[in-house]
Scaffold this active site. Structure first.
Site, PDB file in Angstrom:
ATOM      1  CG  ASP A 102      44.615  37.685  32.139  1.00  0.00           C
ATOM      2  OD1 ASP A 102      45.674  38.278  31.876  1.00  0.00           O
ATOM      3  OD2 ASP A 102      44.286  36.601  31.615  1.00  0.00           O
ATOM      4  CG  ASN A 103      40.235  39.644  34.336  1.00  0.00           C
ATOM      5  OD1 ASN A 103      40.154  40.415  33.407  1.00  0.00           O
ATOM      6  ND2 ASN A 103      40.112  38.336  34.210  1.00  0.00           N
ATOM      7  CB  CYS A 104      44.840  41.609  39.403  1.00  0.00           C
ATOM      8  SG  CYS A 104      46.130  42.667  38.876  1.00  0.00           S
ATOM      9  CG  LEU A 105      39.449  43.887  40.652  1.00  0.00           C
ATOM     10  CD1 LEU A 105      38.187  43.799  41.483  1.00  0.00           C
ATOM     11  CD2 LEU A 105      39.109  44.421  39.264  1.00  0.00           C
TER      12      LEU A 105
END
Lengths: 105, 123, 96
Positions: A102-105
């Site tokens: 999740d939330n990988c940029l």
């Protein structure tokens, strides 16, 4: 070779138990990566992380976890980027047979 | 952006880990904020302390293990984790073996803590 | 100064937690099931008074619940008033 039906549209394994080293080679090849011992070291660490924290790490956590377990030289974004170019947490997890962080940029 | 410019956010967690999806939602917010290097702290209040019970085994439910996920917070540089000492005592939770290191605060200190942050997010 | 919105019945953990934290200079808005604490002379109303926060209730929710005679220290407000309160208080805690 695992058929494509075993992967989601982003190339992540649908079923984590399908993973084995041969599958890792297959996924890595699709990413244009030839797996060397330095890759395997990170892949094993990613799988340990997943068991320990029941989640895939985002980049920030992966860097820190590598620093803690492999020493400061390997706990660096630049080192991880050299192994898994682009997005090390995302691609590393993909090759390690783990869910997309999740939330990988 | 300097640290001073950043808003400080307190996430107040008040529900048990598996009775609803709130615990998962709060973790999503916390980890997303951390990925963007926001200044974030957690407060486990009331029934929220139940998330700190050691050795949770959620796999039988097919759910992610909240305790083990909380254990990853230090890897996201989230080190400010506060716990309502009265509630932890009420449930006899041994905080010395909880998934993540916490700072115990008394009921009387909670209001002061909340006013030290720019924003409060409740779960 | 904190704005508390209390949307939980008086016997709930959320209600008790809220009253432990709310204090003088705070505002406390009863909404949803929280409006039952507005019943005059009931135990929950006394507990509300003793926390010291300024008390409000959402009039629409109170009407739904049939609270016709709320305690005298409670100000009935509408949505616009609630929005005004959120502007006045930078920090808000939702209890539900």
């Amino acid at each position: 070779m695992l058929p494509t039906s075993h992967f989601d549209t982003d190339g992540f394994l649908r079923n984590l138990s399908d993973w084995n080293p041969q599958v890792a080679e297959q996924i890595a090849m699709a990413e244009g990566i030839k797996l060397e011992p330095s890759h395997w070291e990170i892949l094993e660490l990613l799988r340990t992380y997943y068991v320990e924290f029941d989640s895939s790490p985002a980049m920030r956590a992966l860097v820190k976890y590598c620093a803690l377990n492999l020493g400061p030289d390997k706990g660096k974004s630049i080192y991880l980027l050299s192994l898994f170019p682009g997005s090390p947490a995302k691609i590393g997890c993909k090759v390690a047979g783990l869910p997309k962080p999740d939330n990988c940029l | 952006m300097t640290t001073r410019d950043k808003k400080r956010m307190l996430v107040v967690i008040r529900h048990s880990p598996y009775g609803s999806s709130l615990a998962k939602a709060s973790l999503d917010v916390v980890l997303a904020a951390a990925a963007f290097e926001q200044n974030i702290a957690l407060l486990f209040l009331g029934d929220g302390v139940l998330q700190l019970i050691p050795r949770q085994e959620s796999s039988a439910l097919g759910k992610k293990n909240i305790g083990r996920q909380l254990a990853s917070l230090p890897l996201y540089d989230i080190d400010s984790v506060y716990v309502d000492a009265e509630a932890a005592a009420r449930y006899n939770i041994d905080l010395t073996i909880s998934p993540v290191d916490t700072q115990s605060i008394s009921t009387g200190e909670i209001h002061q803590l909340m006013t030290e942050f720019d924003h409060i997010l409740g779960f | 100064m904190i704005l508390h919105t209390l949307n939980a019945a008086p016997s709930s953990p959320a209600f008790n937690d809220c009253l432990k934290i709310a204090r003088t200079h705070d505002a406390l808005v009863l909404m949803g099931d929280g409006v039952y604490a507005a019943i005059d002379s009931a135990e929950a109303y006394s507990a509300l008074l003793s926390c010291g926060a300024k008390l409000y209730m959402l009039l629409t929710d109170a009407k739904v619940a049939g609270i016709s005679a709320p305690g005298a220290n409670i100000t009935a407000i509408d949505m616009d008033d609630l929005v005004a309160l959120t502007e006045e208080f930078p920090r808000q805690q939702a209890w539900y």
